[in-house]
Design a protein around this motif. Sequence first.
Motif, PDB file in Angstrom:
ATOM      1  N   GLN A   3      45.847  68.784  20.332  1.00 56.17           N
ATOM      2  CA  GLN A   3      45.025  68.256  21.418  1.00 56.17           C
ATOM      3  C   GLN A   3      43.551  68.203  21.048  1.00 56.17           C
ATOM      4  N   ARG A   4      43.154  69.044  20.108  1.00 57.06           N
ATOM      5  CA  ARG A   4      41.777  68.992  19.625  1.00 57.06           C
ATOM      6  C   ARG A   4      41.670  67.906  18.560  1.00 57.06           C
ATOM      7  N   GLN A   5      40.617  67.113  18.629  1.00 55.11           N
ATOM      8  CA  GLN A   5      40.440  66.023  17.683  1.00 55.11           C
ATOM      9  C   GLN A   5      39.492  66.396  16.541  1.00 55.11           C
ATOM     10  N   ILE A   6      38.653  67.417  16.775  1.00 54.32           N
ATOM     11  CA  ILE A   6      37.599  67.769  15.822  1.00 54.32           C
ATOM     12  C   ILE A   6      37.862  69.155  15.255  1.00 54.32           C
ATOM     13  N   ALA A   7      37.980  69.260  13.947  1.00 52.04           N
ATOM     14  CA  ALA A   7      38.162  70.556  13.289  1.00 52.04           C
ATOM     15  C   ALA A   7      36.804  71.204  13.037  1.00 52.04           C
ATOM     16  N   ILE A   8      36.777  72.518  13.139  1.00 56.98           N
ATOM     17  CA  ILE A   8      35.576  73.301  12.800  1.00 56.98           C
ATOM     18  C   ILE A   8      35.917  74.160  11.588  1.00 56.98           C
ATOM     19  N   ALA A  79      43.273  70.640   7.691  1.00 55.73           N
ATOM     20  CA  ALA A  79      42.847  70.160   9.006  1.00 55.73           C
ATOM     21  C   ALA A  79      43.481  68.808   9.329  1.00 55.73           C
ATOM     22  N   ILE A  80      43.514  67.930   8.351  1.00 59.30           N
ATOM     23  CA  ILE A  80      44.121  66.610   8.557  1.00 59.30           C
ATOM     24  C   ILE A  80      45.603  66.747   8.875  1.00 59.30           C
ATOM     25  N   ASN A  81      46.276  67.639   8.172  1.00 55.95           N
ATOM     26  CA  ASN A  81      47.710  67.859   8.407  1.00 55.95           C
ATOM     27  C   ASN A  81      47.978  68.440   9.786  1.00 55.95           C
ATOM     28  N   LYS A  82      46.991  69.127  10.349  1.00 56.06           N
ATOM     29  CA  LYS A  82      47.122  69.663  11.702  1.00 56.06           C
ATOM     30  C   LYS A  82      46.886  68.598  12.771  1.00 56.06           C
ATOM     31  N   GLY A  83      46.437  67.442  12.340  1.00 55.66           N
ATOM     32  CA  GLY A  83      46.200  66.358  13.288  1.00 55.66           C
ATOM     33  C   GLY A  83      44.758  66.121  13.651  1.00 55.66           C
ATOM     34  N   TYR A  84      43.853  66.845  13.045  1.00 56.44           N
ATOM     35  CA  TYR A  84      42.432  66.617  13.316  1.00 56.44           C
ATOM     36  C   TYR A  84      41.999  65.277  12.725  1.00 56.44           C
ATOM     37  N   ARG A  85      41.101  64.601  13.419  1.00 55.06           N
ATOM     38  CA  ARG A  85      40.653  63.275  13.002  1.00 55.06           C
ATOM     39  C   ARG A  85      39.196  63.241  12.576  1.00 55.06           C
ATOM     40  N   GLU A  86      38.513  64.346  12.730  1.00 49.26           N
ATOM     41  CA  GLU A  86      37.110  64.452  12.326  1.00 49.26           C
ATOM     42  C   GLU A  86      36.833  65.928  12.072  1.00 49.26           C
ATOM     43  N   ILE A  87      35.857  66.231  11.205  1.00 47.68           N
ATOM     44  CA  ILE A  87      35.604  67.618  10.820  1.00 47.68           C
ATOM     45  C   ILE A  87      34.111  67.908  10.864  1.00 47.68           C
ATOM     46  N   VAL A  88      33.769  69.073  11.400  1.00 50.28           N
ATOM     47  CA  VAL A  88      32.411  69.614  11.298  1.00 50.28           C
ATOM     48  C   VAL A  88      32.477  70.853  10.421  1.00 50.28           C
ATOM     49  N   VAL A  89      31.666  70.879   9.370  1.00 51.94           N
ATOM     50  CA  VAL A  89      31.627  71.999   8.440  1.00 51.94           C
ATOM     51  C   VAL A  89      30.247  72.657   8.553  1.00 51.94           C
ATOM     52  N   VAL A  90      30.230  73.958   8.798  1.00 52.95           N
ATOM     53  CA  VAL A  90      28.970  74.701   8.920  1.00 52.95           C
ATOM     54  C   VAL A  90      28.957  75.766   7.833  1.00 52.95           C
TER      55      VAL A  90
END
Length: 286
Positions: A3-8, A79-90
């Motif tokens: 359900q989350r679209q953005i990975a952290i 993250a992509i395999n989990k279904g995330y479509r965008e990533i923020v890396v800190v």
Amino acid sequence: MNQRQIAIITDSTCDIPAGLLIEHDIQVVPHTIVWGEEQLLDRVDIQPEEFYNRIELDDIIPTTAQATEQQFLESYKTAINKGYREIVVVTLSNHLSGAIQSAQNAAKLVEIPIHVFDSLSVTMSLGWQVLAAARVRDMGGSIQDILQKLTQVRERVSLYVGMNTIEFIRRGGRIGDAVRLLGMMLNVKPVVRVNAKRGMVEEVGLARTYQKAIEIMYSKFFETMDRTKKLHIAVQHGNAYDEAEKLIQRIKEEFHPVEILTSITGPVLGINTGPRALALAGYYED
């Protein structure tokens, strides 16, 4: 379907408590502790308590190796395999490590958008930024909302460290403007901060006793906080649970933060700060 679209994603210097990492599905890319012939992944092959017990007894001085491009790439693929479509890396400060370059290089090798953000700090000063980003994401915020929150917290976050000995920061050598401490006597107790505007470690003061160093750290840290606003505070320690608990109780009584947590400082920073070091990391929000 996620359900989350953005990975952290962050690196292992964030020192965020494990429960919060799980709650917000924050992925952590480990740095490496090089101990003689051993190469140990931070918080994977070696846990903080083991690290602090060993560093006091081992004649070999450990060093660190930054997380690699390949490690970040593997995290992105997860993250992509989990279904995330965008990533923020800190990441931790670019002045303290080249990890951000590894993250940026790996970002060029995947097809989804990746936003790499320099925290200009380390440990829970980085961790608070990561948590703030994850919480905005979990409330349905956009990439723009997340990046705006990251910038706001980075401008307000503060990190001060009081140490029980100068020995480890002297041996580590990666201490920026605090380098003049190296010529001092080894029985002093240094206090340093991470300058969030420069991403560098700076000397704050020197004390003859451990308790005095903690008092300097405490007073200097809270001078940077707007105490009329909501405070988020982390008490961190180098395997010094009792001392950390005392600080937590004191902070609750004196400042009533809306959030306070504690975590043990990981090996990457602990190589320089050593056993019994205490740190305060926090920020304020409206």
